[in-house]
Design a protein around this motif. Sequence first.
Motif, PDB file in Angstrom:
ATOM      1  N   ARG A   1       0.831  -1.198   0.000  1.00  0.00           N
ATOM      2  CA  ARG A   1       0.000   0.000   0.000  1.00  0.00           C
ATOM      3  C   ARG A   1       0.865   1.247   0.000  1.00  0.00           C
ATOM      4  N   SER A   2       0.378   2.271  -0.683  1.00  0.00           N
ATOM      5  CA  SER A   2       1.077   3.560  -0.711  1.00  0.00           C
ATOM      6  C   SER A   2       0.657   4.363   0.510  1.00  0.00           C
ATOM      7  N   LEU A   3       1.600   4.640   1.400  1.00  0.00           N
ATOM      8  CA  LEU A   3       1.302   5.434   2.590  1.00  0.00           C
ATOM      9  C   LEU A   3       0.849   6.833   2.198  1.00  0.00           C
ATOM     10  N   GLN A   4       1.403   7.358   1.114  1.00  0.00           N
ATOM     11  CA  GLN A   4       1.047   8.704   0.667  1.00  0.00           C
ATOM     12  C   GLN A   4      -0.443   8.793   0.355  1.00  0.00           C
ATOM     13  N   TRP A   5      -0.951   7.837  -0.439  1.00  0.00           N
ATOM     14  CA  TRP A   5      -2.361   7.914  -0.837  1.00  0.00           C
ATOM     15  C   TRP A   5      -3.291   7.483   0.284  1.00  0.00           C
ATOM     16  N   VAL A   6      -2.816   6.661   1.188  1.00  0.00           N
ATOM     17  CA  VAL A   6      -3.624   6.352   2.381  1.00  0.00           C
ATOM     18  C   VAL A   6      -3.860   7.626   3.187  1.00  0.00           C
ATOM     19  N   LEU A   7      -2.790   8.424   3.360  1.00  0.00           N
ATOM     20  CA  LEU A   7      -2.924   9.688   4.088  1.00  0.00           C
ATOM     21  C   LEU A   7      -3.836  10.657   3.359  1.00  0.00           C
ATOM     22  N   VAL A   8      -3.729  10.725   2.039  1.00  0.00           N
ATOM     23  CA  VAL A   8      -4.581  11.639   1.264  1.00  0.00           C
ATOM     24  C   VAL A   8      -6.051  11.271   1.436  1.00  0.00           C
ATOM     25  N   ARG A   9      -6.366   9.983   1.255  1.00  0.00           N
ATOM     26  CA  ARG A   9      -7.770   9.553   1.383  1.00  0.00           C
ATOM     27  C   ARG A   9      -8.305   9.817   2.785  1.00  0.00           C
ATOM     28  N   ARG A  10      -7.519   9.521   3.778  1.00  0.00           N
ATOM     29  CA  ARG A  10      -7.992   9.703   5.150  1.00  0.00           C
ATOM     30  C   ARG A  10      -8.150  11.169   5.506  1.00  0.00           C
ATOM     31  N   LEU A  11      -7.271  12.022   4.971  1.00  0.00           N
ATOM     32  CA  LEU A  11      -7.403  13.459   5.221  1.00  0.00           C
ATOM     33  C   LEU A  11      -8.669  14.006   4.576  1.00  0.00           C
ATOM     34  N   ILE A  12      -8.971  13.566   3.359  1.00  0.00           N
ATOM     35  CA  ILE A  12     -10.199  14.024   2.690  1.00  0.00           C
ATOM     36  C   ILE A  12     -11.421  13.594   3.487  1.00  0.00           C
ATOM     37  N   LEU A  13     -11.460  12.330   3.899  1.00  0.00           N
ATOM     38  CA  LEU A  13     -12.595  11.840   4.687  1.00  0.00           C
ATOM     39  C   LEU A  13     -12.693  12.568   6.023  1.00  0.00           C
ATOM     40  N   LEU A  14     -11.544  12.825   6.645  1.00  0.00           N
ATOM     41  CA  LEU A  14     -11.548  13.527   7.929  1.00  0.00           C
ATOM     42  C   LEU A  14     -12.075  14.942   7.771  1.00  0.00           C
ATOM     43  N   GLN A  15     -11.646  15.640   6.714  1.00  0.00           N
ATOM     44  CA  GLN A  15     -12.113  16.998   6.483  1.00  0.00           C
ATOM     45  C   GLN A  15     -13.615  17.018   6.208  1.00  0.00           C
ATOM     46  N   ALA A  16     -14.093  16.078   5.381  1.00  0.00           N
ATOM     47  CA  ALA A  16     -15.517  16.020   5.082  1.00  0.00           C
ATOM     48  C   ALA A  16     -16.330  15.729   6.344  1.00  0.00           C
ATOM     49  N   ALA A  17     -15.850  14.771   7.159  1.00  0.00           N
ATOM     50  CA  ALA A  17     -16.557  14.443   8.394  1.00  0.00           C
ATOM     51  C   ALA A  17     -16.544  15.621   9.371  1.00  0.00           C
TER      52      ALA A  17
ATOM     53  N   VAL B   1     -13.920  21.439  -3.109  1.00  0.00           N
ATOM     54  CA  VAL B   1     -12.764  22.333  -3.037  1.00  0.00           C
ATOM     55  C   VAL B   1     -11.748  21.807  -2.027  1.00  0.00           C
ATOM     56  N   MET B   2     -12.234  21.397  -0.848  1.00  0.00           N
ATOM     57  CA  MET B   2     -11.326  20.878   0.174  1.00  0.00           C
ATOM     58  C   MET B   2     -10.653  19.591  -0.295  1.00  0.00           C
ATOM     59  N   GLY B   3     -11.434  18.700  -0.924  1.00  0.00           N
ATOM     60  CA  GLY B   3     -10.868  17.445  -1.412  1.00  0.00           C
ATOM     61  C   GLY B   3      -9.837  17.662  -2.492  1.00  0.00           C
ATOM     62  N   THR B   4     -10.149  18.566  -3.445  1.00  0.00           N
ATOM     63  CA  THR B   4      -9.198  18.850  -4.520  1.00  0.00           C
ATOM     64  C   THR B   4      -7.919  19.469  -3.973  1.00  0.00           C
ATOM     65  N   THR B   5      -8.082  20.406  -3.048  1.00  0.00           N
ATOM     66  CA  THR B   5      -6.899  21.024  -2.439  1.00  0.00           C
ATOM     67  C   THR B   5      -6.046  19.993  -1.716  1.00  0.00           C
ATOM     68  N   THR B   6      -6.706  19.111  -0.969  1.00  0.00           N
ATOM     69  CA  THR B   6      -5.975  18.060  -0.263  1.00  0.00           C
ATOM     70  C   THR B   6      -5.291  17.123  -1.236  1.00  0.00           C
TER      71      THR B   6
ATOM     72  N   PRO C   1       0.043  15.152  -1.440  1.00  0.00           N
ATOM     73  CA  PRO C   1       1.154  14.334  -1.958  1.00  0.00           C
ATOM     74  C   PRO C   1       2.486  15.065  -1.942  1.00  0.00           C
ATOM     75  N   ALA C   2       2.474  16.351  -2.305  1.00  0.00           N
ATOM     76  CA  ALA C   2       3.731  17.109  -2.298  1.00  0.00           C
ATOM     77  C   ALA C   2       4.274  17.236  -0.875  1.00  0.00           C
ATOM     78  N   VAL C   3       3.367  17.498   0.076  1.00  0.00           N
ATOM     79  CA  VAL C   3       3.800  17.623   1.473  1.00  0.00           C
ATOM     80  C   VAL C   3       4.340  16.293   1.994  1.00  0.00           C
ATOM     81  N   VAL C   4       3.635  15.199   1.654  1.00  0.00           N
ATOM     82  CA  VAL C   4       4.070  13.885   2.117  1.00  0.00           C
ATOM     83  C   VAL C   4       5.418  13.510   1.489  1.00  0.00           C
ATOM     84  N   ARG C   5       5.557  13.778   0.173  1.00  0.00           N
ATOM     85  CA  ARG C   5       6.825  13.458  -0.483  1.00  0.00           C
ATOM     86  C   ARG C   5       7.980  14.229   0.150  1.00  0.00           C
ATOM     87  N   ARG C   6       7.721  15.501   0.450  1.00  0.00           N
ATOM     88  CA  ARG C   6       8.776  16.302   1.074  1.00  0.00           C
ATOM     89  C   ARG C   6       9.096  15.785   2.469  1.00  0.00           C
TER      90      ARG C   6
END
Length: 476
Positions: free
Chosen positions: A7-23, A201-206, A211-216
Motif C-alpha cells: 500500500r502507498s502510505l502517501q495515498w492512504v494519508l490523502v484519502r484519510r485526510l479528505i474523509l476527515l475533512q468532510a466528516a 474544493v477541500m478534497g481537490t486542495t488536499t 502528496p507534495a507535502v508527504v513526499r517532502r
Amino acid sequence: MKKVRARSLQWVLVRRLILLQAATLLIFIVLSAAALWIANPRLLIDNEAAVAAIRGAVDRDGNGRLIVHETGELAAFRQGFPNVWYIVRDGSGQSVRFGNIPDVYARNFGDLLGEADHATIGFSEDDLRPEAYLEKVSTKAGTVQILAATRSSRNETDGLEVNISATVDVARNPDGSRNWEKALPALAVIIIILLLPIVLVMGTTTLVTTPAVVRRSFAGLVETARQAARIDIGTRAMQLPVKNVPQEIAPLVHAFNQALARLAQGYDRHNRFLTDAAHELRTPIAILRTRAELLKQEPQSARLLHDIERLSHLAQQLLDHQLLDRPADQCRIIDLTDLGSRVAADFAPLAIEAGYDLAFEPAPNTARVEVNVLQIERALANLVRNAIDHGGGSGTITIAVDAAGGVEVRDEGPGIPVEEHENVFEPFYRLQPQSRGAGLGLNLARQIALLHDGTIRILAGSWRGARIRMELPVRS
C-alpha cells in the motif's frame, strides 16, 4: 501465487485526510444547526435594530396621545446612527415622526402595508432613496406600526454596503405546526448543494497539496532507502543515517543498523576463521608434500601427491577469499594484455606438466582497465587452474585478451553442459564429485568480477571444450 502489492502510505494519508475533512465539516454544520435550533436567534440589521430601539420608547401621555420617550437605549442608538428617522402610527391614525423623513415614506401606504406584520421597503440599485423597515409591534401604547431607517439617502453610506438576506419558510400543517415530512427532503437538497462545493474544493486542495507535502516529509526516508539498496558485501559495515528520517521510522532504521553491525561482525569472524584455518593447513600440507616426494615412484605415491596437491589448492582458494575484502582505493589502471601474459607465463609449466599446450593471444590494441591487480590476477589464475583440472589432460589451453576488456580461457576438454552454466559458479559445486577441484575457483572469479562492475560467463557454441569469458569495463 499472486504477489501482494504494498500500500502507498502517501495515498492512504490523502484519502484519510479528505474523509476527515468532510466528516469534520459535516459535524460542524450539524452542531451549528443544532445550536441555532436551540437558541433560535434573530439577526437584526440596522433598520430592524432601529425599530427594536424605538419600540421600548413608545408610550402615551396623560391625554392619550402617542409619544416617544428619550430612553437610554434610543439615545445610544441615535448617537451611533445620527441620521436615523422613524414614523410611529397607531390604529386610530395618530402618528409620531422624527428625523429627515424622505417624501416617499411620508405618504399613506394604503391598507396593504397597514395590515402587514413586517416588511422591508426598497428601491432599485440606481435609486438613491434609502431602504426602510416596517414592523407592527406591541408597545405600552398598544399595537403600533413603526417605519424606520438609519439614513435619509444612500449618499450617507460609509463607502461600502453589504446586504445579506436569508429567508427560510418551512411547510406547515393546517394547524400551524411545521410539516417536516415535506421540509426535510428539500432541506437535505439545500444542505447538499451548500456542502458539495466546499467538500469538492477541500478534497481537490488536499489531493493536490498533500502528496507534495508527504513526499517532502518522506524525502529523508527515500534517501535512506536508496542508501540501503546500495549496501553489499563490500559495504557491510555501512550505517544508515537517521538525521532526516521521520521519528516514527527511526526505531526501524536503528534496528536495521544494529542488524548490519551484527552481520558484519559475524562475517568478519567467519572470514578470520577460514583464513586462520587455511594458514594453519599450509604447514602440514608442505610437510606431507615433502615426505610424499621422498617415497618410491609407485602408483600409490603418485595418487598421494595428487591428493596433497588438491588439498593445497583448496587452502590457497580459501586464502584467496581474503582478496574480496581489499579496499577499492587499491585499484590502478593497467594493460590487460600484460596481466594475461604474466598469468600465462606463471601457469605454463603446470599446464605442460599436466599434458597440455598453453597458448596466449594478446589484444590487437591496448586494453586499459582500472582494477585491483592482485584480485584480477587471482581470478584469471582460478580460470586457468579450472581449465587444467577439467580440460581432459590433453589439447591446448588458450588465454585470449581483446580490446573490449575481455579475457577468455579456452580448453579442448569435454566442456560444460548448457544447463550447468550457472550452477558451476556456486561455491563447492562440482560437475563430478570425484574431480580434483574444490568447487571454489569459479565462484571466487565471479565475485571478483562483480566487485569491478564486470561480468563472467560461459560461452556457448559449436566448438570443442569450455570457453569462460571475464569482461571488465575499459578505461578510455
